[in-house]
Design a protein around this motif. Structure first.
Motif, PDB file in Angstrom:
ATOM      1  N   SER A  30     -10.522 -11.951  28.793  1.00 25.05           N
ATOM      2  CA  SER A  30     -10.951 -11.018  29.837  1.00 25.05           C
ATOM      3  C   SER A  30     -10.148 -11.156  31.122  1.00 25.05           C
ATOM      4  CB  SER A  30     -12.434 -11.237  30.145  1.00 25.05           C
ATOM      5  OG  SER A  30     -13.201 -11.060  28.992  1.00 25.05           O
ATOM      6  N   GLY A  31      -9.276 -12.151  31.192  1.00 24.50           N
ATOM      7  CA  GLY A  31      -8.476 -12.345  32.403  1.00 24.50           C
ATOM      8  C   GLY A  31      -8.794 -13.664  33.091  1.00 24.50           C
ATOM      9  N   GLN A  32      -8.650 -13.660  34.418  1.00 25.39           N
ATOM     10  CA  GLN A  32      -8.871 -14.872  35.210  1.00 25.39           C
ATOM     11  C   GLN A  32     -10.360 -15.151  35.366  1.00 25.39           C
ATOM     12  OE1 GLN A  32      -5.536 -15.953  34.985  1.00 25.39           O
ATOM     13  NE2 GLN A  32      -6.251 -17.012  36.797  1.00 25.39           N
ATOM     14  N   ALA A  33     -10.692 -16.444  35.320  1.00 22.02           N
ATOM     15  CA  ALA A  33     -12.090 -16.840  35.457  1.00 22.02           C
ATOM     16  C   ALA A  33     -12.149 -18.248  36.041  1.00 22.02           C
ATOM     17  CB  ALA A  33     -12.788 -16.803  34.095  1.00 22.02           C
ATOM     18  N   LEU A  34     -13.345 -18.665  36.401  1.00 23.28           N
ATOM     19  CA  LEU A  34     -13.591 -20.014  36.886  1.00 23.28           C
ATOM     20  C   LEU A  34     -14.645 -20.644  35.982  1.00 23.28           C
ATOM     21  CD1 LEU A  34     -13.150 -22.207  39.042  1.00 23.28           C
ATOM     22  CD2 LEU A  34     -14.993 -21.146  40.363  1.00 23.28           C
ATOM     23  N   GLU A  35     -14.296 -21.795  35.419  1.00 22.27           N
ATOM     24  CA  GLU A  35     -15.241 -22.531  34.584  1.00 22.27           C
ATOM     25  C   GLU A  35     -15.824 -23.670  35.416  1.00 22.27           C
ATOM     26  OE1 GLU A  35     -15.277 -24.195  30.112  1.00 22.27           O
ATOM     27  OE2 GLU A  35     -13.769 -25.115  31.401  1.00 22.27           O
ATOM     28  N   ILE A  36     -17.126 -23.777  35.403  1.00 22.74           N
ATOM     29  CA  ILE A  36     -17.846 -24.810  36.142  1.00 22.74           C
ATOM     30  C   ILE A  36     -18.674 -25.596  35.138  1.00 22.74           C
ATOM     31  CG2 ILE A  36     -19.580 -25.253  37.923  1.00 22.74           C
ATOM     32  CD1 ILE A  36     -18.619 -22.182  38.752  1.00 22.74           C
ATOM     33  N   VAL A  37     -18.513 -26.905  35.139  1.00 23.25           N
ATOM     34  CA  VAL A  37     -19.283 -27.768  34.247  1.00 23.25           C
ATOM     35  C   VAL A  37     -20.040 -28.759  35.118  1.00 23.25           C
ATOM     36  CG1 VAL A  37     -19.205 -29.465  32.383  1.00 23.25           C
ATOM     37  CG2 VAL A  37     -17.616 -27.527  32.373  1.00 23.25           C
ATOM     38  N   ILE A  38     -21.344 -28.835  34.904  1.00 25.23           N
ATOM     39  CA  ILE A  38     -22.194 -29.780  35.628  1.00 25.23           C
ATOM     40  C   ILE A  38     -22.863 -30.681  34.600  1.00 25.23           C
ATOM     41  CG2 ILE A  38     -24.162 -30.060  37.182  1.00 25.23           C
ATOM     42  CD1 ILE A  38     -23.538 -27.246  38.267  1.00 25.23           C
ATOM     43  N   GLU A  39     -22.703 -31.989  34.786  1.00 22.40           N
ATOM     44  CA  GLU A  39     -23.299 -32.960  33.873  1.00 22.40           C
ATOM     45  C   GLU A  39     -24.163 -33.935  34.654  1.00 22.40           C
ATOM     46  OE1 GLU A  39     -20.453 -33.702  30.196  1.00 22.40           O
ATOM     47  OE2 GLU A  39     -19.454 -34.248  32.079  1.00 22.40           O
ATOM     48  N   ASP A  40     -25.170 -34.469  33.955  1.00 20.89           N
ATOM     49  CA  ASP A  40     -26.044 -35.457  34.576  1.00 20.89           C
ATOM     50  C   ASP A  40     -26.434 -36.502  33.541  1.00 20.89           C
ATOM     51  OD1 ASP A  40     -28.614 -34.744  33.176  1.00 20.89           O
ATOM     52  OD2 ASP A  40     -28.311 -32.844  34.221  1.00 20.89           O
ATOM     53  N   GLU A  41     -27.153 -37.492  33.991  1.00 24.27           N
ATOM     54  CA  GLU A  41     -27.703 -38.514  33.105  1.00 24.27           C
ATOM     55  C   GLU A  41     -29.225 -38.492  33.154  1.00 24.27           C
ATOM     56  OE1 GLU A  41     -24.222 -41.885  33.129  1.00 24.27           O
ATOM     57  OE2 GLU A  41     -25.710 -41.997  34.730  1.00 24.27           O
ATOM     58  N   ALA A  42     -29.779 -37.350  33.490  1.00 17.14           N
ATOM     59  CA  ALA A  42     -31.230 -37.184  33.575  1.00 17.14           C
ATOM     60  C   ALA A  42     -31.808 -37.037  32.174  1.00 17.14           C
ATOM     61  CB  ALA A  42     -31.555 -35.960  34.433  1.00 17.14           C
ATOM     62  N   LYS A  43     -33.104 -36.785  32.122  1.00 16.29           N
ATOM     63  CA  LYS A  43     -33.736 -36.662  30.811  1.00 16.29           C
ATOM     64  C   LYS A  43     -33.187 -35.449  30.059  1.00 16.29           C
ATOM     65  CE  LYS A  43     -37.691 -34.161  32.676  1.00 16.29           C
ATOM     66  NZ  LYS A  43     -39.097 -34.158  32.945  1.00 16.29           N
ATOM     67  N   GLN A  44     -33.065 -35.613  28.757  1.00 17.38           N
ATOM     68  CA  GLN A  44     -32.584 -34.512  27.924  1.00 17.38           C
ATOM     69  C   GLN A  44     -33.749 -33.602  27.551  1.00 17.38           C
ATOM     70  OE1 GLN A  44     -30.404 -36.227  24.585  1.00 17.38           O
ATOM     71  NE2 GLN A  44     -28.508 -36.033  25.737  1.00 17.38           N
ATOM     72  N   VAL A  45     -33.448 -32.334  27.480  1.00 18.60           N
ATOM     73  CA  VAL A  45     -34.428 -31.342  27.025  1.00 18.60           C
ATOM     74  C   VAL A  45     -33.748 -30.459  26.000  1.00 18.60           C
ATOM     75  CG1 VAL A  45     -35.781 -31.329  29.151  1.00 18.60           C
ATOM     76  CG2 VAL A  45     -33.876 -29.760  28.918  1.00 18.60           C
ATOM     77  N   ASP A  46     -34.539 -29.854  25.150  1.00 25.40           N
ATOM     78  CA  ASP A  46     -33.997 -28.915  24.169  1.00 25.40           C
ATOM     79  C   ASP A  46     -33.439 -27.711  24.933  1.00 25.40           C
ATOM     80  OD1 ASP A  46     -33.516 -26.994  22.246  1.00 25.40           O
ATOM     81  OD2 ASP A  46     -35.444 -27.245  21.241  1.00 25.40           O
ATOM     82  N   PRO A  47     -32.158 -27.396  24.775  1.00 26.03           N
ATOM     83  CA  PRO A  47     -31.586 -26.258  25.503  1.00 26.03           C
ATOM     84  C   PRO A  47     -32.354 -24.953  25.294  1.00 26.03           C
ATOM     85  CG  PRO A  47     -29.833 -27.545  24.517  1.00 26.03           C
ATOM     86  CD  PRO A  47     -31.139 -28.098  23.982  1.00 26.03           C
ATOM     87  N   CYS A  48     -32.999 -24.793  24.146  1.00 26.41           N
ATOM     88  CA  CYS A  48     -33.793 -23.583  23.890  1.00 26.41           C
ATOM     89  C   CYS A  48     -35.024 -23.502  24.795  1.00 26.41           C
ATOM     90  CB  CYS A  48     -34.225 -23.530  22.429  1.00 26.41           C
ATOM     91  SG  CYS A  48     -32.832 -23.373  21.299  1.00 26.41           S
ATOM     92  N   GLN A  49     -35.431 -24.634  25.356  1.00 29.36           N
ATOM     93  CA  GLN A  49     -36.601 -24.670  26.235  1.00 29.36           C
ATOM     94  C   GLN A  49     -36.254 -24.386  27.693  1.00 29.36           C
ATOM     95  OE1 GLN A  49     -39.737 -24.944  24.974  1.00 29.36           O
ATOM     96  NE2 GLN A  49     -38.648 -24.862  23.029  1.00 29.36           N
ATOM     97  N   ILE A  50     -34.962 -24.291  27.988  1.00 31.19           N
ATOM     98  CA  ILE A  50     -34.537 -24.024  29.365  1.00 31.19           C
ATOM     99  C   ILE A  50     -34.553 -22.524  29.572  1.00 31.19           C
ATOM    100  CG2 ILE A  50     -32.683 -24.255  31.062  1.00 31.19           C
ATOM    101  CD1 ILE A  50     -31.744 -26.744  29.500  1.00 31.19           C
ATOM    102  N   LYS A  51     -35.554 -22.058  30.270  1.00 27.20           N
ATOM    103  CA  LYS A  51     -35.673 -20.625  30.520  1.00 27.20           C
ATOM    104  C   LYS A  51     -36.436 -20.387  31.805  1.00 27.20           C
ATOM    105  CE  LYS A  51     -39.419 -20.663  27.226  1.00 27.20           C
ATOM    106  NZ  LYS A  51     -39.756 -20.442  25.860  1.00 27.20           N
ATOM    107  N   SER A  52     -36.279 -19.202  32.309  1.00 30.80           N
ATOM    108  CA  SER A  52     -36.962 -18.804  33.533  1.00 30.80           C
ATOM    109  C   SER A  52     -38.426 -18.524  33.226  1.00 30.80           C
ATOM    110  CB  SER A  52     -36.294 -17.547  34.086  1.00 30.80           C
ATOM    111  OG  SER A  52     -36.937 -17.102  35.249  1.00 30.80           O
ATOM    112  N   ARG A  53     -39.246 -18.620  34.241  1.00 31.10           N
ATOM    113  CA  ARG A  53     -40.641 -18.219  34.059  1.00 31.10           C
ATOM    114  C   ARG A  53     -40.700 -16.693  33.960  1.00 31.10           C
ATOM    115  NH1 ARG A  53     -42.262 -16.015  38.789  1.00 31.10           N
ATOM    116  NH2 ARG A  53     -41.476 -16.922  40.714  1.00 31.10           N
TER     117      ARG A  53
END
Length: 147
Positions: A77-100
């Motif tokens: 698609s052209g130029q973009a910016l990739e941002i990666v944020i990592e932590d060592e906090a508790k793990q959660v199922d990515p499927c459970q990460i959602k907005s209310r």
């Protein structure tokens, strides 16, 4: 990110640093050619992601480690910016990460919704072989406007 990122910042999970990280991200995006509106969106997404890690992942502990990496990329698609944020906090199922539910009118709880609205790609995943999560976000540059 397969190669070392152009920018890598490590910070503790203290909200005191959110303003500085927002400003840094916005200024870097501007220097990379993003519009003012896109810079604000990038800064907002990073702020929301970091605030969620601090509040939910580290449960407001101020000594957790967070890594923010930014890398300009070129994709189909052209130029973009990739941002990666990592932590060592508790793990959660990515499927459970959602907005209310947006019908539930009350303050807070919209960070994930905001991130998904303002970024072009958003991917949550568990870090492998260690604690914590990884959030990868991509924001594409708008094509230049012709006069």
């Amino acid at each position: 990110m397969t190669s070392p990122p152009d920018l890598s910042v490590e910070l503790v999970s203290n909200p005191l640093y959110l303003c500085g990280v927002r400003e840094m991200a916005s200024q870097i995006a501007k220097r990379l050619g993003f519009t003012d509106a896109q810079c604000a969106q990038i800064a907002l997404a990073i702020d929301e992601a970091l605030a969620n890690i601090m509040k939910h992942g580290y449960e407001k502990r101020m000594d957790g480690r967070i890594w923010l990496k930014m890398q300009p990329i070129t994709d189909a698609s052209g130029q973009a910016l990739e941002i990666v944020i990592e932590d060592e906090a508790k793990q959660v199922d990515p499927c459970q990460i959602k907005s209310r539910n947006l019908e539930d009118i009350r303050p807070g709880g919209l960070g994930v919704h905001i991130i998904k609205e303002v970024m072009d790609e958003v991917r949550y995943e568990k870090r492998v072989g260690t604690a914590g999560m990884r959030l990868t976000m991509i924001k594409r540059q708008s094509p230049p406007k012709t006069p």
